[in-house]
Design an enzyme around this catalytic site. Structure first.
Site, PDB file in Angstrom:
ATOM      1  N   GLU A 100       0.813  -1.223   0.000  1.00 56.58           N
ATOM      2  CA  GLU A 100       0.000   0.000   0.000  1.00 56.58           C
ATOM      3  C   GLU A 100       0.850   1.278   0.000  1.00 56.58           C
ATOM      4  O   GLU A 100       0.390   2.333   0.427  1.00 56.58           O
ATOM      5  CB  GLU A 100      -0.938   0.005   1.206  1.00 56.58           C
ATOM      6  CG  GLU A 100      -2.002  -1.069   1.131  1.00 56.58           C
ATOM      7  CD  GLU A 100      -3.119  -0.818   2.128  1.00 56.58           C
ATOM      8  OE1 GLU A 100      -4.200  -0.406   1.705  1.00 56.58           O
ATOM      9  OE2 GLU A 100      -2.891  -1.025   3.343  1.00 56.58           O
TER      10      GLU A 100
ATOM     11  N   HIS B  22      -4.480   0.627  10.833  1.00 59.43           N
ATOM     12  CA  HIS B  22      -5.785  -0.032  10.967  1.00 59.43           C
ATOM     13  C   HIS B  22      -6.193   0.059  12.432  1.00 59.43           C
ATOM     14  O   HIS B  22      -6.764  -0.886  12.978  1.00 59.43           O
ATOM     15  CB  HIS B  22      -5.696  -1.498  10.514  1.00 59.43           C
ATOM     16  CG  HIS B  22      -4.989  -1.689   9.205  1.00 59.43           C
ATOM     17  ND1 HIS B  22      -4.157  -2.741   8.932  1.00 59.43           N
ATOM     18  CD2 HIS B  22      -5.011  -0.924   8.071  1.00 59.43           C
ATOM     19  CE1 HIS B  22      -3.691  -2.631   7.685  1.00 59.43           C
ATOM     20  NE2 HIS B  22      -4.181  -1.529   7.155  1.00 59.43           N
TER      21      HIS B  22
ATOM     22  N   HIS C  59      -0.271   5.378   7.828  1.00 60.07           N
ATOM     23  CA  HIS C  59      -1.446   4.552   7.500  1.00 60.07           C
ATOM     24  C   HIS C  59      -1.550   3.448   8.540  1.00 60.07           C
ATOM     25  O   HIS C  59      -0.573   2.765   8.814  1.00 60.07           O
ATOM     26  CB  HIS C  59      -1.330   3.942   6.110  1.00 60.07           C
ATOM     27  CG  HIS C  59      -2.357   2.880   5.854  1.00 60.07           C
ATOM     28  ND1 HIS C  59      -3.713   3.134   5.974  1.00 60.07           N
ATOM     29  CD2 HIS C  59      -2.249   1.571   5.521  1.00 60.07           C
ATOM     30  CE1 HIS C  59      -4.382   2.016   5.717  1.00 60.07           C
ATOM     31  NE2 HIS C  59      -3.513   1.047   5.448  1.00 60.07           N
TER      32      HIS C  59
ATOM     33  N   HIS D 171     -11.434  -0.650   6.706  1.00 60.00           N
ATOM     34  CA  HIS D 171     -10.006  -0.887   6.472  1.00 60.00           C
ATOM     35  C   HIS D 171      -9.167  -0.177   7.541  1.00 60.00           C
ATOM     36  O   HIS D 171      -8.528  -0.827   8.341  1.00 60.00           O
ATOM     37  CB  HIS D 171      -9.656  -0.417   5.054  1.00 60.00           C
ATOM     38  CG  HIS D 171      -8.214  -0.546   4.690  1.00 60.00           C
ATOM     39  ND1 HIS D 171      -7.770  -0.462   3.399  1.00 60.00           N
ATOM     40  CD2 HIS D 171      -7.092  -0.741   5.439  1.00 60.00           C
ATOM     41  CE1 HIS D 171      -6.456  -0.614   3.357  1.00 60.00           C
ATOM     42  NE2 HIS D 171      -6.024  -0.772   4.592  1.00 60.00           N
TER      43      HIS D 171
HETATM   44 ZN   LIG Z   1      -4.031  -0.892   5.082  1.00 62.63          ZN
END
Ligand SMILES: [Zn+2]
Length: 241
Positions: free
Chosen positions: A78, A99, A97, A167
């Site tokens: 990603e 979760h 980023h 996500h």
């Molecule tokens: Zn992710």
């Protein structure tokens, strides 16, 4: 490749470990920073659990989110999240980023995230939700190419934080320290919002207004970074770098 100081590389590796220690990332998630002297490039660890990152794991990526060196180790799937946000937002110099679990419910319900306390002031301007299915239909949910990265950057718009439906989320800032601060306090504010919502029995919450958020974000970016100094020191004590 333009030289990057050892201290900056070590700070980026430490940022990954700080986010792991604060429960923002676990085996997954990543942090990057814009290259300090080549703004169309960025620095990020190879694909590795954040708590294990060392300065030797940092790789330079080009504006296409591909490693500049052909011999570079495997990168995160990603990484396009990072490359496309840097391309779209010249003011952003670091991206996280994650979760982180307390944030996820706000991406799968109609309840918007609010800035529940002054440390989370940056949320008061609103937190967009990116739904990958809007443009791409059923997917594996991952931002695994430039096209999906562009769509996510468009959803972020001029904000500092965006949620990704079912996500996770992204938190950005003008410096590495501010992006880490925002990622940590996005998760903390989400937790506080769940508690407050339960206490209020679903009634309205007296969170920060957009105007209060704009005012409170200023000290967060200066005095508030005392938190970074503490977290950075903890990693230095653990690793020696
Ligand atoms: Zn992710």
């Amino acid at each position: 490749m333009q030289h990057v100081s050892d201290n900056i590389i070590a700070d980026l590796a430490a940022a990954a470990r700080i986010l792991a220690a604060r429960g923002v990332v676990d085996g997954f998630g990543h942090v990057s920073m814009r290259h300090p002297s080549a703004p169309d490039r960025f620095l990020m660890s190879r694909a590795l659990a954040p708590a294990l990152v060392t300065p030797e794991d940092i790789v330079v990526y080009g504006s296409d989110s591909e490693a500049v060196e052909t011999t570079a180790p495997k990168g995160f799937l990603e990484r396009y999240i990072h490359g496309e946000i840097y391309r779209a937002r010249p003011d952003i110099c670091a991206v996280v980023h994650s979760h982180s679990p307390s944030v996820i419910p706000f991406g799968v319900t109609d309840t918007p995230m609010q800035a529940m306390f002054h440390n989370a002031a940056f949320l008061a301007q609103g937190v967009p939700v990116f739904d990958i299915s809007d443009r791409f239909g059923a997917t594996d949910m991952l931002i695994c190419d430039c096209t999906k990265g562009v769509a996510l950057a468009e959803a972020l718009g001029d904000k500092d934080v965006a949620l990704m439906r079912a996500h996770g989320s992204i938190a950005c800032g003008p410096t590495l320290q501010t992006a880490v601060f925002r990622a940590v306090y996005t998760e903390v504010s989400a937790r506080i919002q769940h508690w407050s919502h339960a206490l209020a029995g679903g009634g309205p919450l007296a969170a920060l207004s957009p105007e209060e958020g704009a005012l409170a974000d200023q000290p967060n970016q200066t005095a508030g970074l005392r938190a970074w100094d503490l977290w950075r020191q903890e990693i230095r004590a653990e690793t020696g770098w």
